[in-house]
Design a protein around this motif. Structure first.
Motif, short mmCIF file in Angstrom:
data_model
loop_
_atom_site.label_atom_id
_atom_site.label_comp_id
_atom_site.label_asym_id
_atom_site.label_seq_id
_atom_site.Cartn_x
_atom_site.Cartn_y
_atom_site.Cartn_z
N LYS A 88 0.80 -1.24 0.00
CA LYS A 88 0.00 0.00 0.00
C LYS A 88 0.83 1.28 0.00
O LYS A 88 0.32 2.32 -0.40
CB LYS A 88 -1.04 -0.01 1.12
CG LYS A 88 -0.53 -0.09 2.50
CD LYS A 88 -1.70 -0.14 3.48
CE LYS A 88 -1.16 -0.31 4.88
NZ LYS A 88 -2.21 -0.49 5.87
N HIS A 122 -6.81 -6.23 -0.09
CA HIS A 122 -6.55 -4.93 0.58
C HIS A 122 -6.92 -5.05 2.05
O HIS A 122 -8.07 -5.38 2.38
CB HIS A 122 -7.39 -3.85 -0.11
CG HIS A 122 -6.98 -2.46 0.23
ND1 HIS A 122 -6.84 -2.01 1.52
CD2 HIS A 122 -6.64 -1.41 -0.56
CE1 HIS A 122 -6.46 -0.75 1.52
NE2 HIS A 122 -6.33 -0.36 0.27
N PRO A 123 -5.98 -4.71 2.96
CA PRO A 123 -6.26 -4.97 4.38
C PRO A 123 -7.13 -3.92 5.07
O PRO A 123 -7.60 -4.14 6.19
CB PRO A 123 -4.86 -4.97 5.01
CG PRO A 123 -4.05 -4.07 4.12
CD PRO A 123 -4.61 -4.23 2.73
N ASP A 124 -7.36 -2.75 4.43
CA ASP A 124 -8.01 -1.65 5.15
C ASP A 124 -9.39 -1.25 4.66
O ASP A 124 -9.98 -0.31 5.20
CB ASP A 124 -7.11 -0.39 5.08
CG ASP A 124 -5.73 -0.66 5.63
OD1 ASP A 124 -5.63 -1.44 6.60
OD2 ASP A 124 -4.75 -0.12 5.07
#
Ligand code: V47
Length: 368
Positions: A88, A122-124
């Protein structure tokens, strides 16, 4: 349909028993699959696969008017073959605003029937990003078919949002998801998979998401990434595991062999696949996957020229117009990013096939 003439005896005598089984409608086994991948008798193999293909689909060759959206390239997994993913904080990382996705979909020609959506892990992002994406797309184009999120993404959502796989699938389906693409399967064989992939669903998890999707009435596709470090045995094992799940659920629609695109793949210094390998990938799949309705010749990965030849080696489908493909092209694919329907129709006709425009689940839209 007229009875088909039996294919000629293959030159490679190792294929003789396969021919007998194919003509008798018997299922092929592991050793048959290995013999098929190892043969150099491409025409003998191709004739057998073409026989099965014509028995099922006659001279029809299907395509869909579709477009791809890759909403984010941010990805926590590390796959040595992937040039699309970014961490990211990298300058090339991007995530699309939902409004931009909706504008993009609203601007599509009404002839576009399918939107194919896949992205990085995507982690967020909140889960609402995905359900709102489905709802917003249907608000601007209620008739469009949404084929979205690989089994790997679904498994990631299950872990990240602490919901069961069934809840994730059910909520996305309620929001507008119609089907799922077949990506993320890569190669199932554990040792090989672990060498090239870190941080995403393993084979059992990929298959289990698909099992659950099929049970919820979500049709899906299936893929295999070939032409990297996998062995012939790994390939056969992969196809037989797909066939086994298909026996159980019947939810797979199309199998798509994905030729490794090596040029920009970060951690793999390997050559591109050859024409022989690409045609074998199609033909062997058509023979082993006796319970899969369709096999695709994916022009993005193997070039429009070879995809056209694939229509005589077992494939009955040539994908679609595609527009804006990023995964193969970030990996350096030199194929075009778009094909017009007229180009697709010409490829199909020149191959002596009958072009049939379809929707995602193979309802006929138009005979060209
Ligand atoms: O999941 C990533 C693969 C997939 C590379 O279901 C690569 O209708 C080759 O799954 N070289 C995405 N392949 C594409 C995909 C797909 C395409 C068309 C139709 C459908 C369908 C599915 O591409 C990824 C991964 O398996 N991939 N990097 C590469 N360098």
């Amino acid at each position: 349909m007229a009875t088909l003439a039996s294919p000629a005896r293959p030159r490679d005598t190792a294929l003789e028993s396969v021919r007998e089984k194919v003509l008798a409608g018997h299922r092929l086994g592991f050793e048959d699959g290995v013999a098929l991948y190892r043969t150099h008798d491409l025409l003998g193999l191709g004739q057998l696969a073409n026989h099965v293909r014509e028995e099922r689909h006659g001279d029809a060759a299907y395509f869909v008017w579709n477009t791809h959206i890759n909403h984010t390239n941010v990805c926590v997994a590390t796959c040595d073959f992937c040039a699309f993913a970014a961490k990211k904080d990298e300058p090339r990382a991007y995530t699309m605003a939902l409004d931009d996705i909706f504008k993009n979909v609203a601007s599509l020609s009404p002839s576009v029937r399918e939107v194919h959506i896949v992205g990085g892990l995507h982690p967020d992002l909140p889960f609402a990003y995905f359900t709102d994406m489905m709802k917003g797309i249907k608000a601007v184009r209620p008739d469009i078919h949404i084929k979205a999120f690989t089994a790997v993404e679904m498994f990631f959502f299950h872990k990240l949002y602490r919901k069961s796989v069934e809840e994730i699938l059910g909520e996305l389906k309620d929001a507008g998801l119609d089907s799922m693409p077949g990506g993320g399967a890569e190669i199932f064989a554990k040792e090989t998979r672990n060498k090239i992939i870190k941080g995403k669903a393993d084979a059992a998890q990929w298959l289990d998401v698909m099992r659950k999707a099929h049970k919820l009435g979500i049709p899906t596709n299936a893929t295999m990434l070939y032409g990297h470090i996998e062995s012939v045995e790994d390939r056969v094992d992969h196809l037989l595991r797909l066939r086994e799940l298909q026996d159980e659920t019947g939810g797979f629609v199309t199998y798509i062999p994905l030729a490794f695109q090596p040029w920009e793949a970060p951690a793999m210094k390997l050559p591109e696949t050859t024409g022989f390998e690409d045609l074998k990938a199609i033909a062997v799949a058509r023979l082993l996957l006796d319970n899969f309705p369709h096999v695709k010749s994916y022009w993005i990965m193997i070039t429009p020229r070879l995809a056209q030849v694939g229509l005589s080696f077992g494939a009955d489908d040539i994908d679609g117009t595609v527009t804006e493909e990023k995964i193969a092209h970030d990996a350096g694919a030199a194929t075009p990013q778009v094909m017009t329907v007229h180009e697709l129709v010409r490829l199909v006709r020149e191959a002596g096939r009958r072009p049939v425009e379809r929707d995602t689940v193979f309802n006929v839209v138009k005979e060209w």
